[in-house]
Write a protein that holds these residues in place. Structure first.
Motif, PDB file in Angstrom:
ATOM      1  N   ASP B 273       0.828  -1.027  -0.062  1.00 41.10           N
ATOM      2  CA  ASP B 273      -0.039   0.191   0.040  1.00 41.10           C
ATOM      3  C   ASP B 273       0.731   1.192  -0.080  1.00 41.10           C
ATOM      4  O   ASP B 273       0.745   2.316   0.663  1.00 41.10           O
ATOM      5  N   ALA B 274       2.224   1.422  -0.843  1.00 40.97           N
ATOM      6  CA  ALA B 274       2.777   2.438  -0.720  1.00 40.97           C
ATOM      7  C   ALA B 274       2.582   3.195  -2.057  1.00 40.97           C
ATOM      8  O   ALA B 274       3.378   4.291  -2.326  1.00 40.97           O
ATOM      9  N   HIS B 275       1.695   2.917  -2.828  1.00 42.23           N
ATOM     10  CA  HIS B 275       1.345   3.774  -3.762  1.00 42.23           C
ATOM     11  C   HIS B 275       2.538   3.746  -5.017  1.00 42.23           C
ATOM     12  O   HIS B 275       2.895   2.812  -5.294  1.00 42.23           O
ATOM     13  N   ALA B 276       2.989   4.881  -5.099  1.00 41.43           N
ATOM     14  CA  ALA B 276       3.877   5.076  -5.870  1.00 41.43           C
ATOM     15  C   ALA B 276       5.491   4.814  -5.626  1.00 41.43           C
ATOM     16  O   ALA B 276       6.329   5.131  -6.323  1.00 41.43           O
ATOM     17  N   GLY B 277       5.535   4.629  -4.089  1.00 39.59           N
ATOM     18  CA  GLY B 277       6.694   4.090  -3.868  1.00 39.59           C
ATOM     19  C   GLY B 277       7.083   4.954  -2.664  1.00 39.59           C
ATOM     20  O   GLY B 277       6.279   5.571  -2.032  1.00 39.59           O
ATOM     21  N   GLY B 278       8.436   4.664  -2.027  1.00 45.78           N
ATOM     22  CA  GLY B 278       8.919   5.235  -0.756  1.00 45.78           C
ATOM     23  C   GLY B 278       9.162   6.909  -1.246  1.00 45.78           C
ATOM     24  O   GLY B 278       9.629   7.018  -2.186  1.00 45.78           O
ATOM     25  N   SER B 279       9.499   7.729   0.001  1.00 41.46           N
ATOM     26  CA  SER B 279       9.848   9.276  -0.163  1.00 41.46           C
ATOM     27  C   SER B 279      10.435   9.337   1.012  1.00 41.46           C
ATOM     28  O   SER B 279      10.451   8.841   2.315  1.00 41.46           O
ATOM     29  N   GLY B 280      11.004  10.577   1.282  1.00 41.99           N
ATOM     30  CA  GLY B 280      11.693  11.111   2.586  1.00 41.99           C
ATOM     31  C   GLY B 280      13.073  10.901   2.508  1.00 41.99           C
ATOM     32  O   GLY B 280      13.595  10.057   1.883  1.00 41.99           O
ATOM     33  N   CYS B 281      13.911  11.639   3.253  1.00 41.55           N
ATOM     34  CA  CYS B 281      15.059  11.763   3.693  1.00 41.55           C
ATOM     35  C   CYS B 281      15.602  10.342   3.729  1.00 41.55           C
ATOM     36  O   CYS B 281      16.782   9.833   3.531  1.00 41.55           O
ATOM     37  N   GLY B 282      14.846   9.678   4.807  1.00 39.53           N
ATOM     38  CA  GLY B 282      15.337   8.317   5.249  1.00 39.53           C
ATOM     39  C   GLY B 282      15.322   7.138   4.323  1.00 39.53           C
ATOM     40  O   GLY B 282      15.869   6.197   4.174  1.00 39.53           O
ATOM     41  N   CYS B 283      14.710   7.572   2.957  1.00 33.29           N
ATOM     42  CA  CYS B 283      14.231   6.465   2.132  1.00 33.29           C
ATOM     43  C   CYS B 283      15.744   6.512   1.393  1.00 33.29           C
ATOM     44  O   CYS B 283      16.329   5.160   1.402  1.00 33.29           O
ATOM     45  N   SER B 284      16.457   7.283   0.618  1.00 34.93           N
ATOM     46  CA  SER B 284      17.663   7.173  -0.053  1.00 34.93           C
ATOM     47  C   SER B 284      18.674   6.982   1.088  1.00 34.93           C
ATOM     48  O   SER B 284      19.803   6.026   0.753  1.00 34.93           O
ATOM     49  N   ALA B 285      18.630   7.631   2.266  1.00 35.40           N
ATOM     50  CA  ALA B 285      19.749   7.069   3.116  1.00 35.40           C
ATOM     51  C   ALA B 285      19.916   5.790   3.716  1.00 35.40           C
ATOM     52  O   ALA B 285      20.721   5.317   3.651  1.00 35.40           O
ATOM     53  N   SER B 286      18.802   5.411   3.926  1.00 33.62           N
ATOM     54  CA  SER B 286      18.630   3.902   4.473  1.00 33.62           C
ATOM     55  C   SER B 286      18.980   3.184   3.204  1.00 33.62           C
ATOM     56  O   SER B 286      19.737   1.994   3.640  1.00 33.62           O
ATOM     57  N   VAL B 287      18.527   3.135   2.240  1.00 37.27           N
ATOM     58  CA  VAL B 287      18.854   2.398   0.871  1.00 37.27           C
ATOM     59  C   VAL B 287      20.312   2.305   0.519  1.00 37.27           C
ATOM     60  O   VAL B 287      20.884   1.360   0.223  1.00 37.27           O
ATOM     61  N   VAL B 288      20.735   3.530   0.558  1.00 40.26           N
ATOM     62  CA  VAL B 288      22.226   3.562   0.075  1.00 40.26           C
ATOM     63  C   VAL B 288      23.081   3.185   1.078  1.00 40.26           C
ATOM     64  O   VAL B 288      23.974   2.316   1.025  1.00 40.26           O
ATOM     65  N   CYS B 289      22.915   3.334   2.307  1.00 41.77           N
ATOM     66  CA  CYS B 289      23.690   2.952   3.513  1.00 41.77           C
ATOM     67  C   CYS B 289      23.786   1.405   3.898  1.00 41.77           C
ATOM     68  O   CYS B 289      24.672   0.646   3.868  1.00 41.77           O
ATOM     69  N   SER B 290      22.436   0.588   3.633  1.00 49.27           N
ATOM     70  CA  SER B 290      22.388  -0.506   3.772  1.00 49.27           C
ATOM     71  C   SER B 290      22.105  -1.631   2.827  1.00 49.27           C
ATOM     72  O   SER B 290      22.257  -2.911   2.744  1.00 49.27           O
ATOM     73  N   HIS B 291      21.936  -0.867   1.639  1.00 53.57           N
ATOM     74  CA  HIS B 291      21.766  -1.895   0.401  1.00 53.57           C
ATOM     75  C   HIS B 291      22.766  -1.542  -0.900  1.00 53.57           C
ATOM     76  O   HIS B 291      23.222  -2.514  -1.239  1.00 53.57           O
ATOM     77  N   ILE B 292      23.183  -0.136  -1.032  1.00 54.46           N
ATOM     78  CA  ILE B 292      24.082   0.192  -2.184  1.00 54.46           C
ATOM     79  C   ILE B 292      25.511  -0.138  -1.847  1.00 54.46           C
ATOM     80  O   ILE B 292      26.564  -0.888  -2.339  1.00 54.46           O
ATOM     81  N   ILE B 293      25.897   0.524  -0.709  1.00 48.74           N
ATOM     82  CA  ILE B 293      27.217   0.707  -0.054  1.00 48.74           C
ATOM     83  C   ILE B 293      27.557  -0.859   0.136  1.00 48.74           C
ATOM     84  O   ILE B 293      28.909  -1.251  -0.326  1.00 48.74           O
TER      85      ILE B 293
END
Lengths: 145, 340
Positions: B273-293
């Motif tokens: 139920d997130a419609h078009a997806g996630g947003s917010g400062c924490g979105c890219s911060a958590s994905v970059v820190c824990s998934h990309i890096i």
């Protein structure tokens, strides 16, 4: 890109709200609330309450049920599907008062709950009362005579 | 530190992200990336009496995790660049107030984490900063309260709306060490294509993302194929489609094969139920820190252009009928052996 051109592009790329599905759901839920209202009305009149008073009791009951469901975090989950079905009847109004009252408790009883309580319902009260006054004025001076 | 072209800055000393960690809420922990996050909270209250304090707790958790991973101590950090979506950046300030770390608060809306990484890399590159902290956070409930409606209000969202991520990400940047290099960065220009719909932030931010990515490619004389991933912050599904279109039409660049978006990764839109997806400062911060890096550390990804996207309106400006200005800041993350 010019704003007009981009606006067209945005419109084309945005998925549309499922209008038909929303309408059907709203009709069903709205009807259900009315049905509950009618059932309550019948029940109250069974207890020898006059029609006029029973109508008031129905409103009070629906407001109470809504406030309770809002408080225990259920109402918004129903309303997400029901849409206008829960928003248009008195349940929508009750929810719009109860929800900010809960949300802003953390800022205190006075400056939180009391001040913010009508942030959503305020316009309904202002314009509802204005419309009622205007209607009453016209009715009293021009129609009743 | 040297300027490359018109907007890009090259960090010659190659600052390194020596550790990165994140802390997220319940819904994020139930999403597709659940296994990646360092700390998943079982409820969004996080043992706090207010949503704002809950967000500050997320900040504390993410910072503590990143410090622990790097095996450094809080007092070793020379400066923190941190921000969030709340008025006066209170989540960052309150989250870091007991740490004694010198703090510079940032506001870049949802682009804050990219901006913080840029600031850290620039600070470390000067030689005067030995350890810098980049941090950004958001919380679904505190954001709803500030920008939209009370949580229990029974409204419906449009399909273009995005869900604010409950999460914080923190990264430590040092002059040397094992990790991921920040080789280049750029501060974006404000871009406004006249979008006024605050339930469609992806559309408001896509033009800014396109502009920054195009500027970056031009200034560094590079092609989309030179990157393993061009990662936008939180355009969501609607904004991502628009970005690809704008890149093609306005700049003649095709990034389809390398584009990814944190907002599209963090939730399963079909189920959550997130419609078009996630947003917010924490979105890219958590994905970059824990998934990309982590993937970059394992050399699964070598060159990632991280373009953090932010919508810079306020609830007041929206009510006053102004359109939504957007910005995109970018940093180029390069894994060891990923070329310069």
């Amino acid at each position: 890109m010019e704003p007009e051109k981009y606006a067209k592009k945005v419109k084309a790329s945005a998925p549309a709200s499922p209008l038909l599905k929303n309408c059907v759901k709203a009709f069903f839920f709205g009807g259900l609330i009315c049905l509950i209202g009618e059932a309550l009305f019948t029940a109250f009149t069974e207890f020898n309450i006059s029609d006029r008073n029973a109508a008031a009791w129905v409103c009070i009951s629906l407001i109470m049920i809504t406030a309770l469901l809002t408080g225990i975090g259920v109402f918004d989950k129903i309303a997400k599907h029901a849409g206008a079905g829960t928003m248009v009847p008195i349940t929508g109004f009750a929810n719009s008062v109860a929800a900010p009252a809960i949300e802003y408790q953390t800022e205190g009883r006075v400056l939180g709950t009391a001040v913010k309580m009508f942030t959503i319902a305020g316009p309904v009260i202002v314009y509802g009362c204005s419309a009622a006054s205007l209607y009453g004025f016209v009715f009293y001076f021009f129609i009743q005579r | 530190m040297k300027r490359r072209g018109r907007y890009v800055v090259a960090f010659d000393s190659l600052p390194v992200i020596i550790s990165a960690a994140s802390s997220v809420g319940k819904a994020e922990g139930e999403g597709p990336l659940s296994q990646c996050f360092d700390c998943v909270n079982s409820n969004d209250g996080i043992g706090s009496s207010t949503w704002e304090r809950a967000e500050a707790s997320l900040v504390k958790q993410a910072v503590a995790a990143s410090v622990k991973k790097a095996a450094v101590k809080m007092p070793d950090i020379d400066v923190a660049f941190a921000g969030d979506l709340l008025n006066q950046c209170t989540a960052s300030t309150f989250g870091l107030r007991d740490t004694d770390i010198p703090l510079a608060g940032l506001f870049g809306a949802c682009s804050t984490f990219a901006l913080a990484l840029f600031m850290c890399a620039a600070a470390v590159d000067t030689g005067a900063v030995r350890l810098a902290l980049a941090e950004a956070s958001s919380h679904f409930c505190s954001a709803e309260k500030q920008f939209r409606f009370p949580l229990e209000y029974g409204g419906q969202r449009t399909p273009t709306a995005q869900r604010t991520v409950t999460g914080a990400g923190a990264a430590l940047v040092a002059p040397e060490g094992e990790g991921v290099y920040i080789t280049h960065g750029m501060i974006g220009r404000i871009t406004d294509y006249g979008v006024k719909d605050i339930a469609n932030m992806g559309a408001a931010m896509a033009p800014a993302a396109a502009r920054t990515i195009a500027d970056f490619l031009k200034d560094t004389h590079s092609q989309p194929g030179d990157y393993d991933m061009i990662l936008t912050g939180d355009l969501g599904s609607v904004g991502s489609d628009l970005l690809l279109e704008i890149m093609q039409e306005e700049y003649g660049v095709d990034i389809n094969n390398v584009h990814a978006d944190c907002g599209k990764m963090i939730f399963d839109s079909q189920v959550q139920d997130a419609h078009a997806g996630g947003s917010g400062c924490g979105c890219s911060a958590s994905v970059v820190c824990s998934h990309i890096i982590p993937q970059m550390k394992e050399n699964k990804l070598k060159r990632v252009l991280f373009a953090g996207t932010g919508a810079l309106m306020s609830p007041l400006s929206a009510l006053q009928g102004d359109s939504i200005p957007a910005v995109t800041h970018a940093v180029l993350l390069v894994a060891k052996g990923g070329g310069s």
